[in-house]
Design a protein around this motif. Structure first.
Motif, PDB file in Angstrom:
ATOM      1  N   ALA A 164      10.177   9.445 -27.816  1.00 29.39           N
ATOM      2  CA  ALA A 164       9.935   8.671 -26.496  1.00 29.39           C
ATOM      3  C   ALA A 164      11.165   8.936 -25.618  1.00 29.39           C
ATOM      4  CB  ALA A 164       9.951   7.164 -26.802  1.00 29.39           C
ATOM      5  N   ALA A 165      10.890   9.340 -24.479  1.00 25.06           N
ATOM      6  CA  ALA A 165      11.860   9.847 -23.474  1.00 25.06           C
ATOM      7  C   ALA A 165      11.759   9.371 -22.254  1.00 25.06           C
ATOM      8  CB  ALA A 165      11.733  11.417 -23.507  1.00 25.06           C
ATOM      9  N   LEU A 166      13.008   8.594 -21.714  1.00 23.32           N
ATOM     10  CA  LEU A 166      12.925   8.101 -20.423  1.00 23.32           C
ATOM     11  C   LEU A 166      13.882   8.990 -19.313  1.00 23.32           C
ATOM     12  CD1 LEU A 166      13.267   4.266 -21.174  1.00 23.32           C
ATOM     13  CD2 LEU A 166      11.388   5.429 -20.404  1.00 23.32           C
ATOM     14  N   ASP A 167      13.463   9.105 -18.298  1.00 29.06           N
ATOM     15  CA  ASP A 167      14.463   9.857 -17.208  1.00 29.06           C
ATOM     16  C   ASP A 167      15.450   8.903 -17.110  1.00 29.06           C
ATOM     17  OD1 ASP A 167      15.496  11.357 -15.288  1.00 29.06           O
ATOM     18  OD2 ASP A 167      13.685  11.353 -13.801  1.00 29.06           O
ATOM     19  N   ALA A 168      16.741   9.459 -17.561  1.00 23.80           N
ATOM     20  CA  ALA A 168      17.940   8.746 -17.146  1.00 23.80           C
ATOM     21  C   ALA A 168      18.592   9.217 -15.868  1.00 23.80           C
ATOM     22  CB  ALA A 168      19.033   9.151 -18.284  1.00 23.80           C
ATOM     23  N   ARG A 169      17.866  10.012 -14.833  1.00 24.48           N
ATOM     24  CA  ARG A 169      18.619  10.572 -13.634  1.00 24.48           C
ATOM     25  C   ARG A 169      19.831  11.454 -13.978  1.00 24.48           C
ATOM     26  NH1 ARG A 169      13.758   9.228 -11.204  1.00 24.48           N
ATOM     27  NH2 ARG A 169      13.123   7.190 -11.204  1.00 24.48           N
ATOM     28  N   MET A 170      20.276  12.060 -13.009  1.00 21.69           N
ATOM     29  CA  MET A 170      21.407  13.102 -13.091  1.00 21.69           C
ATOM     30  C   MET A 170      21.043  13.946 -13.998  1.00 21.69           C
ATOM     31  SD  MET A 170      24.605  10.350 -12.547  1.00 21.69           S
ATOM     32  CE  MET A 170      24.116   9.303 -13.743  1.00 21.69           C
ATOM     33  N   ALA A 226       8.297   9.302 -19.306  1.00 21.42           N
ATOM     34  CA  ALA A 226       8.816  10.209 -18.052  1.00 21.42           C
ATOM     35  C   ALA A 226       9.859  11.106 -17.960  1.00 21.42           C
ATOM     36  CB  ALA A 226       8.963   9.322 -16.794  1.00 21.42           C
ATOM     37  N   GLY A 227      10.657  11.066 -19.033  1.00 17.91           N
ATOM     38  CA  GLY A 227      11.874  11.894 -19.355  1.00 17.91           C
ATOM     39  C   GLY A 227      11.479  13.276 -19.656  1.00 17.91           C
ATOM     40  N   TRP A 228       9.927  13.323 -20.205  1.00 12.91           N
ATOM     41  CA  TRP A 228       9.419  14.652 -20.438  1.00 12.91           C
ATOM     42  C   TRP A 228       9.061  15.575 -19.471  1.00 12.91           C
ATOM     43  CZ3 TRP A 228       8.980  17.224 -25.179  1.00 12.91           C
ATOM     44  CH2 TRP A 228       9.108  16.463 -26.132  1.00 12.91           C
ATOM     45  N   HIS A 229       9.127  15.244 -18.181  1.00 14.99           N
ATOM     46  CA  HIS A 229       8.996  16.090 -16.963  1.00 14.99           C
ATOM     47  C   HIS A 229       9.836  17.170 -16.675  1.00 14.99           C
ATOM     48  CE1 HIS A 229      11.985  15.442 -13.559  1.00 14.99           C
ATOM     49  NE2 HIS A 229      12.026  13.940 -14.400  1.00 14.99           N
ATOM     50  N   TYR A 230      11.205  17.180 -17.307  1.00 15.85           N
ATOM     51  CA  TYR A 230      12.002  18.235 -16.989  1.00 15.85           C
ATOM     52  C   TYR A 230      11.461  19.523 -17.580  1.00 15.85           C
ATOM     53  CZ  TYR A 230      15.353  15.006 -15.765  1.00 15.85           C
ATOM     54  OH  TYR A 230      16.323  13.824 -14.952  1.00 15.85           O
ATOM     55  N   PRO A 231      11.580  20.672 -16.743  1.00 14.09           N
ATOM     56  CA  PRO A 231      10.907  21.924 -17.259  1.00 14.09           C
ATOM     57  C   PRO A 231      11.555  22.502 -18.439  1.00 14.09           C
ATOM     58  CG  PRO A 231      11.569  22.061 -14.854  1.00 14.09           C
ATOM     59  CD  PRO A 231      12.089  20.721 -15.514  1.00 14.09           C
ATOM     60  N   GLU A 232      12.723  22.124 -18.804  1.00 11.63           N
ATOM     61  CA  GLU A 232      13.560  22.539 -20.030  1.00 11.63           C
ATOM     62  C   GLU A 232      12.866  22.016 -21.085  1.00 11.63           C
ATOM     63  OE1 GLU A 232      16.928  21.975 -17.214  1.00 11.63           O
ATOM     64  OE2 GLU A 232      15.130  21.095 -17.542  1.00 11.63           O
ATOM     65  N   LEU A 233      12.173  20.896 -21.146  1.00 14.49           N
ATOM     66  CA  LEU A 233      11.171  20.428 -22.420  1.00 14.49           C
ATOM     67  C   LEU A 233       9.730  21.025 -22.534  1.00 14.49           C
ATOM     68  CD1 LEU A 233      12.437  16.826 -22.025  1.00 14.49           C
ATOM     69  CD2 LEU A 233      13.353  18.372 -23.325  1.00 14.49           C
ATOM     70  N   ALA A 234       9.477  21.976 -21.698  1.00  8.59           N
ATOM     71  CA  ALA A 234       8.144  22.422 -21.650  1.00  8.59           C
ATOM     72  C   ALA A 234       8.077  23.133 -23.052  1.00  8.59           C
ATOM     73  CB  ALA A 234       7.820  23.068 -20.751  1.00  8.59           C
ATOM     74  N   GLN A 235       9.037  23.824 -23.445  1.00 12.23           N
ATOM     75  CA  GLN A 235       8.600  24.696 -24.690  1.00 12.23           C
ATOM     76  C   GLN A 235       8.861  24.173 -25.924  1.00 12.23           C
ATOM     77  OE1 GLN A 235       7.619  27.950 -24.154  1.00 12.23           O
ATOM     78  NE2 GLN A 235       7.378  27.110 -22.006  1.00 12.23           N
ATOM     79  N   VAL A 236       9.320  22.729 -25.981  1.00 18.45           N
ATOM     80  CA  VAL A 236       9.517  21.873 -27.298  1.00 18.45           C
ATOM     81  C   VAL A 236       8.233  21.933 -28.104  1.00 18.45           C
ATOM     82  CG1 VAL A 236       9.949  19.486 -28.396  1.00 18.45           C
ATOM     83  CG2 VAL A 236      11.395  20.539 -26.298  1.00 18.45           C
ATOM     84  N   PRO A 237       8.063  22.175 -29.368  1.00 21.95           N
ATOM     85  CA  PRO A 237       7.039  22.199 -30.089  1.00 21.95           C
ATOM     86  C   PRO A 237       6.393  20.753 -30.473  1.00 21.95           C
ATOM     87  CG  PRO A 237       8.900  22.691 -31.480  1.00 21.95           C
ATOM     88  CD  PRO A 237       9.300  22.619 -30.122  1.00 21.95           C
TER      89      PRO A 237
END
Length: 233
Positions: free
Chosen positions: A116-122, A168-179
């Motif tokens: 579970a991931a929430l966007d913490a901003r910044m 919503a925390g999953w929207h960051y591009p850096e997480l796109a490659q997480v398996p």
């Protein structure tokens, strides 16, 4: 058992009543409108069930992490109601509630770990990992980290597969490659899941007095730790 649950930790505002095995809920997406909506929603949920504050066994609230403003609204509202009715409070992790809600809505995810991931901003993310066996407790301490740090931690982990993601925390591009097998970025926190998670907390004696209720910001804790390190040098 009667538990009133509140959540305003994100853009949504929700209130739920667990009453003797049945849970009813009011849920709206109310960015920046929590203060105006929360009390009428509480009145509606209680009124429809014919339950008064005095008849509750306890109140439950999403304790965070989440929006600073949203958390203050939920915590202060819960404290006011608990003081007025002389009832204990059950603080529930907002990340755990997010994972529990997705597991409820996606039964095919079964007992797999949910990140579970929430966007913490910044450019940061609040996150934790939850299983069906221990839905209230993250497998690792809940954290606020840069998306790259989160991705590295998950890539190096030995979690049983499949693993799913939510929030919503999953929207960051850096997480796109997480398996992960699947991600539901649009997943939101519901008070009904806070109420359900509060039940085992009640049974384990985890209720607190209203005056002892505190939000979990995580980011404040990280800042405090950094200040302590600087002072110790």
């Amino acid at each position: 058992m009667k538990i009133l649950a509140l959540d305003t930790t994100s853009g949504a505002c929700s209130v739920a009543l667990h009453c003797d095995g049945h849970t009813s809920e009011q849920f709206v997406r109310a960015e920046r409108d929590h203060t105006r909506r929360i009390l009428p929603m509480i009145d509606q949920v209680l009124g429809e069930a014919g339950v008064s504050l005095s008849q509750l066994d306890a109140l439950a609230v999403g304790r965070g992490p989440g929006s600073f403003t949203g958390l203050r609204i939920a915590i202060s509202c819960t404290q006011g109601l608990a003081f007025a009715a002389d009832k204990p409070v059950l603080p529930v992790s907002s990340l755990a509630a997010l994972a529990a809600g997705v597991r409820r809505e996606q039964p095919h995810w079964d007992a797999a770990p949910i990140v579970a991931a929430l966007d913490a901003r910044m450019q940061q993310v609040y996150w934790g990992v939850y299983t069906a066996d221990a839905p209230n407790a993250s497998l690792w301490p809940e954290a606020v980290q840069d998306p790259q740090q989160m991705a590295q931690r998950l890539a190096q982990s030995s979690l049983p597969t499949p693993v799913y993601g939510a929030g919503a925390g999953w929207h960051y591009p850096e997480l796109a490659q997480v398996p992960v097998a699947e991600v539901l970025v649009e997943a939101e926190i519901h008070a009904r899941d806070i109420a359900e998670l509060a039940l085992p907390l009640w049974q384990s004696g985890a209720a607190v007095a209203a005056e002892d209720l505190e939000p979990l910001y995580l980011r404040d804790e990280v800042a405090w730790q950094k200040r302590q390190k600087i002072r110790s040098k």
